[in-house]
Design a protein around this motif. Structure first.
Motif, PDB file in Angstrom:
ATOM      1  N   LYS A 303     -23.581 -19.182 -17.086  1.00 14.79           N
ATOM      2  CA  LYS A 303     -23.676 -17.881 -16.452  1.00 14.79           C
ATOM      3  C   LYS A 303     -24.197 -17.802 -15.044  1.00 14.79           C
ATOM      4  CE  LYS A 303     -24.370 -14.997 -20.669  1.00 14.79           C
ATOM      5  NZ  LYS A 303     -25.150 -14.198 -21.329  1.00 14.79           N
ATOM      6  N   THR A 304     -25.215 -18.823 -15.008  1.00 14.64           N
ATOM      7  CA  THR A 304     -26.021 -18.962 -13.495  1.00 14.64           C
ATOM      8  C   THR A 304     -24.726 -19.421 -12.553  1.00 14.64           C
ATOM      9  OG1 THR A 304     -28.012 -19.324 -14.484  1.00 14.64           O
ATOM     10  CG2 THR A 304     -27.435 -20.041 -12.073  1.00 14.64           C
ATOM     11  N   LEU A 305     -23.805 -20.493 -12.904  1.00 16.82           N
ATOM     12  CA  LEU A 305     -22.713 -20.960 -12.091  1.00 16.82           C
ATOM     13  C   LEU A 305     -21.819 -19.854 -11.775  1.00 16.82           C
ATOM     14  CD1 LEU A 305     -22.681 -24.610 -13.329  1.00 16.82           C
ATOM     15  CD2 LEU A 305     -23.774 -23.820 -11.421  1.00 16.82           C
ATOM     16  N   LEU A 328     -13.659 -23.264 -25.998  1.00 15.32           N
ATOM     17  CA  LEU A 328     -14.736 -23.132 -27.239  1.00 15.32           C
ATOM     18  C   LEU A 328     -16.104 -22.580 -26.889  1.00 15.32           C
ATOM     19  CD1 LEU A 328     -13.664 -26.336 -29.417  1.00 15.32           C
ATOM     20  CD2 LEU A 328     -13.617 -23.998 -30.127  1.00 15.32           C
ATOM     21  N   PHE A 329     -16.504 -23.289 -25.711  1.00 17.99           N
ATOM     22  CA  PHE A 329     -17.744 -22.675 -25.077  1.00 17.99           C
ATOM     23  C   PHE A 329     -17.730 -21.255 -24.670  1.00 17.99           C
ATOM     24  CE2 PHE A 329     -20.723 -21.979 -21.715  1.00 17.99           C
ATOM     25  CZ  PHE A 329     -21.987 -22.291 -22.326  1.00 17.99           C
ATOM     26  N   SER A 330     -16.584 -20.751 -24.273  1.00 15.08           N
ATOM     27  CA  SER A 330     -16.428 -19.319 -23.831  1.00 15.08           C
ATOM     28  C   SER A 330     -16.658 -18.762 -25.310  1.00 15.08           C
ATOM     29  CB  SER A 330     -15.235 -19.049 -23.241  1.00 15.08           C
ATOM     30  OG  SER A 330     -15.022 -19.587 -22.271  1.00 15.08           O
ATOM     31  N   LEU A 331     -15.860 -19.111 -26.423  1.00 14.70           N
ATOM     32  CA  LEU A 331     -16.305 -18.402 -27.569  1.00 14.70           C
ATOM     33  C   LEU A 331     -17.741 -18.518 -28.163  1.00 14.70           C
ATOM     34  CD1 LEU A 331     -14.949 -17.007 -30.078  1.00 14.70           C
ATOM     35  CD2 LEU A 331     -14.294 -19.245 -30.929  1.00 14.70           C
ATOM     36  N   LEU A 332     -18.167 -19.570 -28.033  1.00 10.40           N
ATOM     37  CA  LEU A 332     -19.808 -19.637 -28.360  1.00 10.40           C
ATOM     38  C   LEU A 332     -20.689 -18.978 -27.632  1.00 10.40           C
ATOM     39  CD1 LEU A 332     -21.697 -21.373 -29.987  1.00 10.40           C
ATOM     40  CD2 LEU A 332     -22.027 -22.899 -28.296  1.00 10.40           C
ATOM     41  N   SER A 333     -20.379 -18.764 -26.252  1.00  9.26           N
ATOM     42  CA  SER A 333     -20.974 -17.594 -25.339  1.00  9.26           C
ATOM     43  C   SER A 333     -20.942 -16.483 -25.947  1.00  9.26           C
ATOM     44  CB  SER A 333     -20.565 -17.864 -23.899  1.00  9.26           C
ATOM     45  OG  SER A 333     -20.883 -19.016 -23.644  1.00  9.26           O
ATOM     46  N   TRP A 334     -19.744 -16.026 -26.389  1.00 10.24           N
ATOM     47  CA  TRP A 334     -19.305 -14.715 -26.811  1.00 10.24           C
ATOM     48  C   TRP A 334     -20.102 -14.314 -27.978  1.00 10.24           C
ATOM     49  CZ3 TRP A 334     -16.371 -13.103 -31.116  1.00 10.24           C
ATOM     50  CH2 TRP A 334     -16.044 -11.576 -31.031  1.00 10.24           C
ATOM     51  N   LEU A 335     -20.009 -15.316 -28.831  1.00 13.33           N
ATOM     52  CA  LEU A 335     -21.061 -14.970 -30.110  1.00 13.33           C
ATOM     53  C   LEU A 335     -22.382 -14.984 -29.900  1.00 13.33           C
ATOM     54  CD1 LEU A 335     -18.873 -17.599 -32.213  1.00 13.33           C
ATOM     55  CD2 LEU A 335     -18.671 -15.199 -32.718  1.00 13.33           C
ATOM     56  N   HIS A 336     -22.651 -15.609 -28.941  1.00 14.17           N
ATOM     57  CA  HIS A 336     -24.270 -15.538 -28.692  1.00 14.17           C
ATOM     58  C   HIS A 336     -24.516 -14.220 -28.229  1.00 14.17           C
ATOM     59  CE1 HIS A 336     -27.969 -16.208 -26.071  1.00 14.17           C
ATOM     60  NE2 HIS A 336     -28.266 -16.780 -26.913  1.00 14.17           N
ATOM     61  N   GLY A 337     -23.519 -13.804 -27.576  1.00 13.18           N
ATOM     62  CA  GLY A 337     -23.853 -12.279 -27.043  1.00 13.18           C
ATOM     63  C   GLY A 337     -23.999 -11.202 -28.223  1.00 13.18           C
ATOM     64  N   ILE A 338     -23.217 -11.684 -29.194  1.00  7.77           N
ATOM     65  CA  ILE A 338     -23.471 -10.741 -30.640  1.00  7.77           C
ATOM     66  C   ILE A 338     -24.578 -11.054 -31.347  1.00  7.77           C
ATOM     67  CG2 ILE A 338     -22.241 -10.210 -32.825  1.00  7.77           C
ATOM     68  CD1 ILE A 338     -19.636 -11.005 -31.419  1.00  7.77           C
ATOM     69  N   GLY A 343     -28.256 -20.711 -32.678  1.00 11.15           N
ATOM     70  CA  GLY A 343     -28.153 -21.566 -34.037  1.00 11.15           C
ATOM     71  C   GLY A 343     -27.196 -20.695 -34.970  1.00 11.15           C
ATOM     72  N   TRP A 344     -27.314 -19.285 -35.006  1.00 13.12           N
ATOM     73  CA  TRP A 344     -26.358 -18.629 -35.705  1.00 13.12           C
ATOM     74  C   TRP A 344     -24.977 -18.460 -35.071  1.00 13.12           C
ATOM     75  CZ3 TRP A 344     -27.754 -18.356 -40.222  1.00 13.12           C
ATOM     76  CH2 TRP A 344     -29.077 -18.090 -40.926  1.00 13.12           C
ATOM     77  N   SER A 345     -25.005 -18.504 -33.717  1.00 14.95           N
ATOM     78  CA  SER A 345     -23.473 -18.645 -32.912  1.00 14.95           C
ATOM     79  C   SER A 345     -23.083 -19.832 -33.410  1.00 14.95           C
ATOM     80  CB  SER A 345     -23.923 -18.482 -31.563  1.00 14.95           C
ATOM     81  OG  SER A 345     -24.831 -17.383 -31.149  1.00 14.95           O
ATOM     82  N   ILE A 346     -23.484 -20.830 -33.397  1.00 14.57           N
ATOM     83  CA  ILE A 346     -22.724 -22.359 -33.875  1.00 14.57           C
ATOM     84  C   ILE A 346     -22.289 -22.195 -35.121  1.00 14.57           C
ATOM     85  CG2 ILE A 346     -23.319 -24.538 -34.702  1.00 14.57           C
ATOM     86  CD1 ILE A 346     -25.583 -24.643 -32.050  1.00 14.57           C
ATOM     87  N   ILE A 347     -23.034 -21.419 -36.325  1.00 12.10           N
ATOM     88  CA  ILE A 347     -22.544 -21.348 -37.636  1.00 12.10           C
ATOM     89  C   ILE A 347     -21.300 -20.459 -37.498  1.00 12.10           C
ATOM     90  CG2 ILE A 347     -23.249 -20.433 -39.553  1.00 12.10           C
ATOM     91  CD1 ILE A 347     -25.969 -21.202 -39.189  1.00 12.10           C
ATOM     92  N   ALA A 348     -21.607 -19.326 -36.808  1.00 11.83           N
ATOM     93  CA  ALA A 348     -20.258 -18.140 -36.734  1.00 11.83           C
ATOM     94  C   ALA A 348     -19.080 -19.162 -36.260  1.00 11.83           C
ATOM     95  CB  ALA A 348     -20.640 -17.154 -35.865  1.00 11.83           C
ATOM     96  N   LEU A 349     -19.236 -19.937 -35.116  1.00  9.98           N
ATOM     97  CA  LEU A 349     -18.113 -20.721 -34.324  1.00  9.98           C
ATOM     98  C   LEU A 349     -17.646 -21.589 -35.292  1.00  9.98           C
ATOM     99  CD1 LEU A 349     -16.542 -21.670 -32.155  1.00  9.98           C
ATOM    100  CD2 LEU A 349     -18.494 -23.428 -31.489  1.00  9.98           C
ATOM    101  N   THR A 350     -18.306 -22.303 -36.102  1.00  9.44           N
ATOM    102  CA  THR A 350     -18.017 -23.242 -37.114  1.00  9.44           C
ATOM    103  C   THR A 350     -17.069 -22.483 -38.388  1.00  9.44           C
ATOM    104  OG1 THR A 350     -19.884 -24.413 -37.030  1.00  9.44           O
ATOM    105  CG2 THR A 350     -18.669 -24.956 -39.187  1.00  9.44           C
ATOM    106  N   ILE A 351     -17.300 -21.310 -38.819  1.00 13.15           N
ATOM    107  CA  ILE A 351     -16.817 -20.643 -39.654  1.00 13.15           C
ATOM    108  C   ILE A 351     -15.162 -20.059 -39.197  1.00 13.15           C
ATOM    109  CG2 ILE A 351     -16.393 -18.088 -40.796  1.00 13.15           C
ATOM    110  CD1 ILE A 351     -19.627 -18.270 -40.960  1.00 13.15           C
TER     111      ILE A 351
END
Length: 542
Positions: A303-305, A328-338, A343-351
């Motif tokens: 986000k900073t960059l 995949l990182f963009s998806l992980l970041s989007w999940l983190h926004g939710i 940690g829960w974002s990693i679990i959601a990405l795995t699902i």
């Protein structure tokens, strides 16, 4: 051991051995970290201006014929001290200092999550070695004078807030005046204009890479990103000589999480990469009499960059799997926004990944179950024709066709999943966002190993149970024994892995167990239905 194996078994063994080698090698042989002592930092060397004189702008990439190491002046190797600093720039996240040679001599990160294991603040600029914004002249006598003449600053202290702050550094030589006008921003980037009172040939250095974190398979060294979206990475220890680049968008000296970056060059700017005595890359560029560009020093936080300049996100490298890791990182970041929790974002990405790959994994599991079912009959065929390999292979292939079984059906889906695994592996390994990120309970930093070893043990236990549920058709007892020890081997390796990566693997195992259980139940139900139908038919015939 491999002579009596079917093509399916050989392919499975190759895949598994590749994964074992990858994990084992990275855990046992992490990249070596160069050790620099204070005594070595004060060793006197001379500037090699003859090699630099051969550098010309707008040339194609080439390897220098001069094999000697790139030497930096003794003054540049001296560790920065309080007495040599002429400017201190502070905000709530960092303290940056510039010294009498007009270089960025240090940058201290104040956030606790970046502290080292001893609790000390992270220092991005190495104590010794070439520093960012170091100026070297081609003329040897002029360069020697510059090394003895200190810069002065228009102010000695800057406190940053939302408003950028400008400072002017001036060096007055006998025949030349060097002026550096630098505007510092709160997010760690800066704009700079370097002006010479006369046109002299000189070079500006990117600086030595940070040496904060060096973990497993992460890459360390220098990056050149050009206008054709081509990324060239020269790793530490692998620099081969002088290489020249033009049409460069950014240059970066980086480690796992942090980087020194310069960007905003004109297309004609000649970027040079040389090697030092340890074959590490040294990056600098031909500068003009009046030269403007931009820089950034700090963590490679996406986000900073992106907020500074979207082009800078290319400084976050994921190796061979960048094509998959970036989305995949963009998806992980989007999940983190939710979820607001990595940690829960990693679990959601795995699902989500498991849902996308479900058709492949399901097909592979069904194929493996079918192969196990007909394995005794295949073994009978192999025994019948063991004296004639050609007839045996033909008979086995014909039998597979008759039963509608594919010997590669279980392996191909597995092979297709390997790039996804490595892409996620690199995402979780390179994401600085995981530093200091809590998940739940005892996991308070997803970028570090689990100090209680609970997560790796759970991962190993889930892998063992998954293995018990998965049908196999091994004909070699030794191979079967090796496979049974895999959960133990993986557990030992994963003990030192970042918690975020172990969490992904553990959750992935849980979904594999659930999916395998469903497949096994479906196959059992199909068999029961088949038996019931057979009994019903036999009863009617009676």
């Amino acid at each position: 051991m491999f002579d009596n194996m079917t093509p399916n078994q050989r392919l499975m063994s190759a895949v598994l051995l590749s994964v074992i080698f990858f994990v084992g090698y990275t855990a046992i042989f992490p990249p070596k970290q160069a050790e620099v002592t204070e005594a070595e930092a004060k060793v006197k060397t001379q500037v090699q201006t003859k090699a630099a004189a051969q550098t010309t702008p707008n040339t194609t990439t080439q390897v220098s014929q001069n094999p000697s190491g790139h030497e930096i002046s003794a003054q540049d190797k001296i560790a920065a001290s309080e007495s040599s600093n002429i400017l201190t720039v502070t905000n709530h996240d960092f303290i940056l200092k510039m010294d009498t040679l007009g270089r960025i001599s240090s940058m201290e990160l104040l956030q606790e999550k970046f502290n080292d294991k001893d609790g000390n603040h992270a220092q991005i600029i190495p104590v010794s070695g070439v520093k960012p914004l170091y100026v070297r002249f081609l003329d040897e006598s002029l360069n020697n004078e510059a090394m003895q003449t200190p810069y002065t600053a228009s102010t000695s202290k800057i406190e940053l807030s939302e408003t950028p702050q400008k400072v002017t550094l001036t060096q007055k030589l006998s025949s030349l005046t060097v002026t550096k006008e630098i505007t510092f921003y709160n997010d760690g980037h800066y704009d700079i204009n370097v002006n010479l009172s006369q046109d002299k040939r000189y070079f500006i250095y990117l600086g030595q890479r940070p040496q904060l974190t060096e973990n497993m398979m992460t890459v360390h060294g220098a990056m050149i990103y050009t206008g054709d979206d081509l990324v060239t990475i020269i790793e530490d220890g692998e620099a081969e000589g002088r290489k020249n680049f033009t049409d460069v968008k950014l240059i970066s000296a980086f480690d796992q999480y942090s980087a020194t970056i310069m960007y905003g060059f004109s297309n004609e700017t000649n970027i040079v990469v040389e090697r030092d005595r340890d074959d590490n890359p040294v990056v600098y560029f031909d500068a003009l009499q009046n030269m403007s560009f931009n820089g950034y020093i700090g963590q490679k936080e996406f986000k900073t960059l992106k907020n500074i300049n979207p082009m800078l996100t290319n400084a976050i490298e994921y190796g061979w799997f960048t094509f998959a890791s970036k989305p995949l990182f963009s998806l992980l970041s989007w999940l983190h926004g939710i979820f607001g929790n990595w940690g829960w974002s990693i679990i959601a990405l795995t699902i989500l990944v498991r849902i996308v790959l479900y058709p492949l994994t399901y097909k592979g599991m069904v194929s493996m179950a079918k192969l196990k079912e007909i394995a005794p009959q295949v073994k009978e065929i192999q025994e019948k024709y063991k004296g004639d390999p050609q007839r045996m292979n033909a008979a086995v292939i014909e039998f597979y066709k008759k039963k509608g079984a594919n010997p590669l059906g279980g392996c191909l889906p597995m092979l297709l999943q390997i790039p996804v695994f490595f892409a996620i592996y690199r995402v979780l390994l390179n994401a600085v966002e995981l530093q200091g990120a809590e998940w739940a309970l005892w996991i308070d930093d997803l970028s570090r190993m689990d100090p209680t070893f609970i997560l790796p043990i759970l991962m190993g236990a889930s892998m063992y149970y998954q293995q018990k549920l998965t049908p196999t058709n091994f004909t070699d007892p030794m191979q079967e024994k090796v496979m049974k020890f895999l959960p133990v081997i993986f557990t030992v390796f994963f003990v030192t892995f970042p918690s975020g990566l172990v969490l992904y693997w553990f959750v992935n195992n849980l979904f594999s167990i659930a999916q395998q259980f469903i497949v096994n139940q479906q196959i059992a139900n199909a068999k029961d239905a088949q038996i019931a139908a057979h009994k019903s038919k036999a009863k009617k015939d009676d």
